[in-house]
Design an enzyme around this catalytic site. Structure first.
Site, PDB file in Angstrom:
ATOM      1  N   CYS A 115       3.875   2.655  -8.870  1.00 63.73           N
ATOM      2  CA  CYS A 115       2.598   3.031  -8.257  1.00 63.73           C
ATOM      3  C   CYS A 115       2.751   3.785  -6.939  1.00 63.73           C
ATOM      4  O   CYS A 115       1.796   4.392  -6.455  1.00 63.73           O
ATOM      5  CB  CYS A 115       1.731   1.790  -8.055  1.00 63.73           C
ATOM      6  SG  CYS A 115       1.298   0.952  -9.592  1.00 63.73           S
ATOM      7  N   HIS A 255      -3.806   3.799  -2.796  1.00 62.79           N
ATOM      8  CA  HIS A 255      -3.539   3.560  -4.213  1.00 62.79           C
ATOM      9  C   HIS A 255      -4.634   2.649  -4.754  1.00 62.79           C
ATOM     10  O   HIS A 255      -4.970   1.630  -4.140  1.00 62.79           O
ATOM     11  CB  HIS A 255      -2.163   2.914  -4.375  1.00 62.79           C
ATOM     12  CG  HIS A 255      -1.908   2.370  -5.741  1.00 62.79           C
ATOM     13  ND1 HIS A 255      -2.125   3.105  -6.881  1.00 62.79           N
ATOM     14  CD2 HIS A 255      -1.459   1.150  -6.156  1.00 62.79           C
ATOM     15  CE1 HIS A 255      -1.822   2.368  -7.940  1.00 62.79           C
ATOM     16  NE2 HIS A 255      -1.421   1.183  -7.528  1.00 62.79           N
ATOM     17  N   ASN A 285      -6.266   1.001 -12.365  1.00 57.17           N
ATOM     18  CA  ASN A 285      -4.993   1.341 -11.731  1.00 57.17           C
ATOM     19  C   ASN A 285      -4.265   2.346 -12.615  1.00 57.17           C
ATOM     20  O   ASN A 285      -3.746   2.001 -13.670  1.00 57.17           O
ATOM     21  CB  ASN A 285      -4.162   0.076 -11.549  1.00 57.17           C
ATOM     22  CG  ASN A 285      -2.823   0.335 -10.870  1.00 57.17           C
ATOM     23  OD1 ASN A 285      -2.408   1.477 -10.701  1.00 57.17           O
ATOM     24  ND2 ASN A 285      -2.130  -0.728 -10.484  1.00 57.17           N
TER      25      ASN A 285
END
Length: 331
Positions: A115, A255, A285
């Protein structure tokens, strides 16, 4: 220095299939309310069966190149960040994506930082451009996370979505159009907190063959606690290092992993609502694609304009983390 690295363009792409929380109720012990309360996610996009990460990435990449007023042949280097590559070991997704763009005889490689991948991309592109080695670098965060999810695991499959974001990094002589600073870090001692098991076959000389599903595994509570603690420290560090305060930042684009993590950082640094870009509620996500997708959406909505200073942060498997201060150098 004669020039700085500059983020010249941004584009994003989300697959058309929208999966709302209620869809998970059909096969999991969960509900729309349970998911949204714990994550802030209302829906996410999933790619079709035949689509791969490179297919998502190439759509965003074409638009980013066009917005930078370039052609694919003007690109000197292609770097892709993904945890869901087209192929397990080789070729790299960057090579596949380059071919789909019609780019030949130019270097291309992948970055594996989960990520945090997009922050790592910025660091690499900044270094290459400011060294003078390359003039135009295409960076792409592209993910088909649905391909690595265990849809029997309520703790992971509800969190992720598919998508892509791309940027062209070029040159500028103006500091306030530059990638001002990027800091990246990792600590492999926590690698078992967030990982996908080994999927390559063992050698024929192994006495016992071990197999495992190639699905994403996560220790959710541990990751949440470490993410909040680490990101707070990291964001404070990069602001202090550059003699900046939260009010100096036009947009805070974190993020998009979990709304609670984002809110913890936002509240600690006292960012106003209008400074924070949120897309987690509609895309979930999307790993390495989440920051460029959020940037792309902010640009398309008119919230991101030339000269605006963005603060980016991310945390992911590895464990990896990083933050960046970026002026938008596009138009």
């Amino acid at each position: 220095m004669e020039f700085y690295a500059s983020l010249k363009s941004i584009a994003m792409h989300a697959p058309s299939e929208c999966i709302k929380n209620v869809a998970f109720q059909e096969f999991l012990d969960t509900s729309d309310e349970w998911i949204e309360k714990r994550t802030g996610i209302k829906e996410r996009r999933f790619a079709s069966v035949g689509e791969k990460s490179s297919d998502l990435g190439v759509i965003a990449a074409k638009q980013a190149i066009e917005r930078a007023h370039l052609t694919p042949q003007d690109i000197d280097l292609v770097v892709v960040a993904t945890l869901s590559p087209d192929f397990l070991a080789m070729p790299s997704t960057a090579c596949v994506l380059s071919a789909k763009l019609g780019i030949e005889n130019k270097p291309a490689f992948d970055i594996s930082a989960a990520c945090t991948g997009f922050i790592y991309l910025l660091s690499v592109a900044k270094a290459y451009v400011e060294s003078g080695m390359y003039e135009n670098v295409l960076i792409v965060g592209a993910e088909k996370t649905s391909s690595v999810l265990d849809f029997k695991d309520r703790g992971t499959c509800i969190l992720f979505g598919d998508g892509a974001g791309a940027c062209v990094i070029g040159r500028t002589k103006h500091l306030k159009e530059s990638i001002l600073d990027v800091q990246i870090s990792a600590n492999g001692n926590f690698s078992n907190y967030l990982y996908t098991p080994r999927t390559l076959k063992p050698t024929p000389f192994n006495a016992k063959e071990e197999t495992s599903d190639p699905f994403l595994c996560m220790k959710g509570n541990e990751v949440f606690k470490l993410a909040v603690k680490t990101l707070l420290k990291d964001v404070e560090m990069i602001l202090e290092k550059n003699a900046l305060k939260p009010e100096d930042v036009r947009l805070f684009i974190p993020h998009q992993a979990n709304l609670r993590i984002i809110q913890a950082v936002r509240e600690h640094l006292d960012f106003k609502d209008e400074q924070v870009v949120l897309t987690v509620h509609k895309y979930g996500n999307t790993s390495a694609a989440s920051i460029p997708m959020a940037m792309g959406e902010a640009y398309e909505e008119g919230r991101l304009k030339k000269g605006d200073l963005m603060l980016l942060d991310a945390f992911g498997g590895g464990l990896t983390w990083g933050s960046a201060l970026v002026y938008f150098g596009g138009s």
